[in-house]
Design an enzyme around this catalytic site. Structure first.
Site, mmCIF file in Angstrom:
data_model
loop_
_atom_site.group_PDB
_atom_site.id
_atom_site.type_symbol
_atom_site.label_atom_id
_atom_site.label_comp_id
_atom_site.label_asym_id
_atom_site.label_seq_id
_atom_site.Cartn_x
_atom_site.Cartn_y
_atom_site.Cartn_z
ATOM 1 N N CYS A 170 0.843 -1.196 0.000
ATOM 2 C CA CYS A 170 0.000 0.000 0.000
ATOM 3 C C CYS A 170 0.884 1.254 0.000
ATOM 4 O O CYS A 170 1.640 1.464 -0.936
ATOM 5 C CB CYS A 170 -0.982 -0.041 1.160
ATOM 6 N N HIS A 189 -3.851 -4.677 -0.413
ATOM 7 C CA HIS A 189 -3.446 -5.299 0.854
ATOM 8 C C HIS A 189 -3.498 -6.829 0.713
ATOM 9 O O HIS A 189 -4.567 -7.415 0.875
ATOM 10 C CB HIS A 189 -4.371 -4.857 1.989
ATOM 11 N N GLU A 218 -2.530 -8.980 2.758
ATOM 12 C CA GLU A 218 -2.896 -9.545 4.058
ATOM 13 C C GLU A 218 -4.398 -9.500 4.311
ATOM 14 O O GLU A 218 -4.898 -10.145 5.235
ATOM 15 C CB GLU A 218 -2.126 -8.835 5.180
#
EC number: 4.3.2.10
Length: 197
Positions: free
Chosen positions: A76, A176, A178
């Protein structure tokens, strides 16, 4: 061993937990001198680019990141900070990946770009193995890296932008991973497995 660089501008835990789910326990580091002891590193980031760059400089990270010769990936804002310049605050960045970061021209769409979106024009690279254009990842951003030779994967929201970039041992993901479910987990595993040529 994977280092997560803690600049105070990111949600460290979500990145750490994502790697732990893959059976890897990263170590959060707060001192630039620690970086050289790790096989690979993550530079996460959220917030304003100018503030984040000031923290990197004040913390002595700029030189440590520039001298690092193993895989290092920004996520990001961390991806944007690896580029040459950002229009967010009009500041020079780390310059590890060619290209500039500009405000997304979204037209009638809502800004920031937030939510699940497709990827396009995927180039072969160890980081993109197993990725195809039917899959979606989770974005939260209003600025983006313009498309250039470092672009491995494109995204589109109002206009096209770089979703994944790489140059030498440096890489970045605008979304992202994750927070991108199985697709994100696969991409993080690709980063774990990435061997420099």
């Amino acid at each position: 061993m994977i280092a997560i660089i803690n600049t105070g501008c990111a949600n460290i835990n979500s990145v750490r937990f994502a790697f732990e789910r893959l059976g890897v326990t990263p170590e959060v580091i707060t001192e630039p001198a620690q970086l050289r002891h790790f096989e690979r590193a993550i530079l996460p980031g959220v917030g304003h680019a100018k503030v984040a760059m000031e923290r990197l400089k004040q913390g002595g990270w700029q030189q440590a990141i520039a001298e690092y010769q193993r895989p290092l990936m920004g996520i990001c804002l961390g991806m944007q900070l690896l580029c040459e310049h950002t229009n967010e605050g009009d500041v020079p960045c780390l310059g590890m990946i060619p290209g500039n970061v500009e405000l997304l021209e979204v037209g009638d769409l809502t800004s920031p770009h937030m939510g699940w979106n497709n990827l396009a024009k995927i180039k072969p690279h160890p980081l993109t193995q197993g990725l195809d254009e039917t899959q979606q990842v989770y974005f939260v951003h209003s600025y983006a890296h313009t498309i250039n030779n470092a672009t491995l994967v494109e995204g589109e929201y109002g206009n096209k932008f770089s979703a994944i970039v790489a140059k030498d041992n440096y890489a970045g993901m605008q979304f992202h991973p994750e927070r991108s479910a199985k697709v994100g987990a696969k991409l993080l595993q690709n980063f774990i497995d990435w061997q420099l040529a």
